[in-house]
Design an enzyme around this catalytic site. Structure first.
Site, PDB file in Angstrom:
ATOM      1  N   HIS A  44      59.147  51.218  31.100  1.00  0.00           N
ATOM      2  CA  HIS A  44      59.152  50.007  31.680  1.00  0.00           C
ATOM      3  C   HIS A  44      58.558  48.858  30.636  1.00  0.00           C
ATOM      4  CE1 HIS A  44      59.369  51.251  35.666  1.00  0.00           C
ATOM      5  NE2 HIS A  44      58.307  52.076  35.571  1.00  0.00           N
ATOM      6  N   ARG A  69      56.249  58.687  28.958  1.00  0.00           N
ATOM      7  CA  ARG A  69      57.000  58.681  30.068  1.00  0.00           C
ATOM      8  C   ARG A  69      58.442  58.032  29.509  1.00  0.00           C
ATOM      9  NH1 ARG A  69      55.738  55.779  35.645  1.00  0.00           N
ATOM     10  NH2 ARG A  69      55.220  53.868  34.366  1.00  0.00           N
ATOM     11  N   ASP A  83      60.184  65.078  19.788  1.00  0.00           N
ATOM     12  CA  ASP A  83      60.627  65.287  18.367  1.00  0.00           C
ATOM     13  C   ASP A  83      59.748  64.192  17.687  1.00  0.00           C
ATOM     14  OD1 ASP A  83      61.865  67.437  18.469  1.00  0.00           O
ATOM     15  OD2 ASP A  83      63.909  66.665  17.970  1.00  0.00           O
ATOM     16  N   GLN A 147      57.766  63.138  38.197  1.00  0.00           N
ATOM     17  CA  GLN A 147      57.642  62.201  39.057  1.00  0.00           C
ATOM     18  C   GLN A 147      58.013  62.370  40.369  1.00  0.00           C
ATOM     19  OE1 GLN A 147      57.267  58.512  36.322  1.00  0.00           O
ATOM     20  NE2 GLN A 147      55.600  58.351  37.754  1.00  0.00           N
ATOM     21  N   GLU A 149      58.494  60.240  43.184  1.00  0.00           N
ATOM     22  CA  GLU A 149      58.518  58.603  43.627  1.00  0.00           C
ATOM     23  C   GLU A 149      59.806  58.114  44.584  1.00  0.00           C
ATOM     24  OE1 GLU A 149      58.231  56.719  39.997  1.00  0.00           O
ATOM     25  OE2 GLU A 149      59.570  57.658  39.062  1.00  0.00           O
ATOM     26  N   ASP A 175      56.737  53.032  43.335  1.00  0.00           N
ATOM     27  CA  ASP A 175      58.338  53.487  43.646  1.00  0.00           C
ATOM     28  C   ASP A 175      58.398  54.328  44.931  1.00  0.00           C
ATOM     29  OD1 ASP A 175      59.824  52.179  41.727  1.00  0.00           O
ATOM     30  OD2 ASP A 175      58.953  53.471  40.239  1.00  0.00           O
TER      31      ASP A 175
END
Length: 262
Positions: A44, A69, A83, A147, A149, A175
C-alpha cells in the site's frame, strides 16, 4: 531466539507496521519502543526496492526482525524482498493451498524451493563463508505470513495452514470484511466467527494466528481469541493519534482569547 522460535515456544510476539516514514531511524525507534518485529509495507505504499533495502539495513542493528509485506503472491516480489534482507515475507490474499505452496517454494533455497542464489549481498550482510550452511539456516529461520483476507482464503484456511513452510495465518481484517460483504463491521458475528476459524486452523496445524490491532481494546479481543503475533498499529496512525492527544492536552491549557470560539 528468532521470532519463529518464540512462536513455537508459545510466546506472544508484538511488533508494528511501517507505511509512511521511510527514514533510517524508524526501525530502531520501533525497537526502542519494545517492538520485536517491524513489517515494512510495500503493498500500500510507493516504496521501491532501494527504499526497502535501506529500511531493513537500518533496522537490523536494533535487533528487531524486519519483514516485508509484498504487493502480491509473485515470485519476483518475494525473492527481491528476501534479497533486500528481510527475515520473512507477508503475502496478501492467499486463497489456496497450491498458492501457499508456491509462496514457500519461491521463498526457499533448494532443495526445499527455487529461490535464486546470490551471496555476499544485502541479505547475508555482504559476508563470506559457508553458503550451503547459510541456505540451510535461512530456509529454517525465515518466516512466511500468509494473509487470510478473502472469502476464498477463509474457505481454504485449514488447507493453507497445513502447508509446510507457512508459519502464520494473518487476518487482513478490512479486506476480509469487504470480501464478506460486511465492510468495516468488526463486531459482526460472521466476522468474529471468521477470526475463530483462522485461530482454530492455525492451532490444528501448529501454526500461529496474526493480526494488526488498531487499539488496546482490539488487541485484547484478538488475544482472547488466541492470536499470538500482533502488530500494534502503523506509523502514520500512531503518530497522528499521539499528536492529536498531545495537542489537545496543550490546547486545554491555553486561556481563550475574547471572541475566540475555537
Amino acid at each position: 531466539m528468532t521470532i519463529k522460535d518464540e512462536l513455537r515456544a508459545g510466546r506472544t510476539v508484538l511488533g508494528t507496521f511501517v507505511f509512511e516514514f521511510a527514514t533510517p531511524g524508524i526501525g530502531r525507534l520501533a525497537g526502542g519502543a519494545g517492538a520485536e518485529f517491524v513489517i515494512f509495507d510495500t503493498e500500500h505504499t510507493g516504496w521501491n526496492w532501494e527504499t526497502l533495502a535501506m529500511l531493513v539495513a537500518t533496522t537490523r542493528p536494533a535487533g528487531v526482525a524486519a519483514y516485508a509485506r509484498v504487493p502480491l503472491a509473485q515470485r519476483s516480489y518475494i525473492s527481491r524482498a528476501l534479497d533486500s534482507g528481510v527475515a520473512g515475507v507477508m503475502v496478501p490474499m492467499v486463497e489456496s493451498a497450491d498458492q501457499a505452496r508456491d509462496v514457500v517454494r519461491w521463498a526457499s533455497y533448494p532443495p526445499d524451493g527455487v529461490r535464486g542464489a546470490a551471496f555476499s549481498v544485502a541479505h547475508d550482510q555482504y559476508a563470506e563463508g559457508d553458503f550451503v550452511e547459510y541456505m540451510r539456516r535461512t530456509n529454517r529461520e525465515k518466516i512466511i505470513l500468509a494473509q487470510i483476507e478473502t472469502v476464498g482464503g477463509l474457505a481454504a484456511v485449514d488447507e493453507i495452514a497445513a502447508v509446510e513452510g507457512v508459519d502464520v495465518l494473518w487476518v487482513g481484517h478490512f479486506d476480509l470484511t469487504n470480501s464478506m460483504g460486511i465492510p468495516g463491521q468488526f463486531t459482526h458475528p460472521d466476522y468474529l466467527a471468521a477470526l475463530e476459524r483462522v485461530v482454530s486452523a492455525a492451532l490444528a496445524h501448529g501454526k500461529s494466528a496474526g493480526f494488526m490491532a488498531g487499539s488496546v481494546a482490539e488487541a485484547r479481543l484478538v488475544l482472547d481469541k488466541g492470536f499470538r503475533i500482533l502488530a500494534y498499529g502503523g506509523d502514520l496512525w500512531l503518530y497522528r493519534a499521539a499528536l492529536r492527544e498531545g495537542l489537545g492536552a496543550v490546547r486545554s491549557l491555553v486561556a481563550p482569547v475574547d471572541g475566540d470560539d475555537r
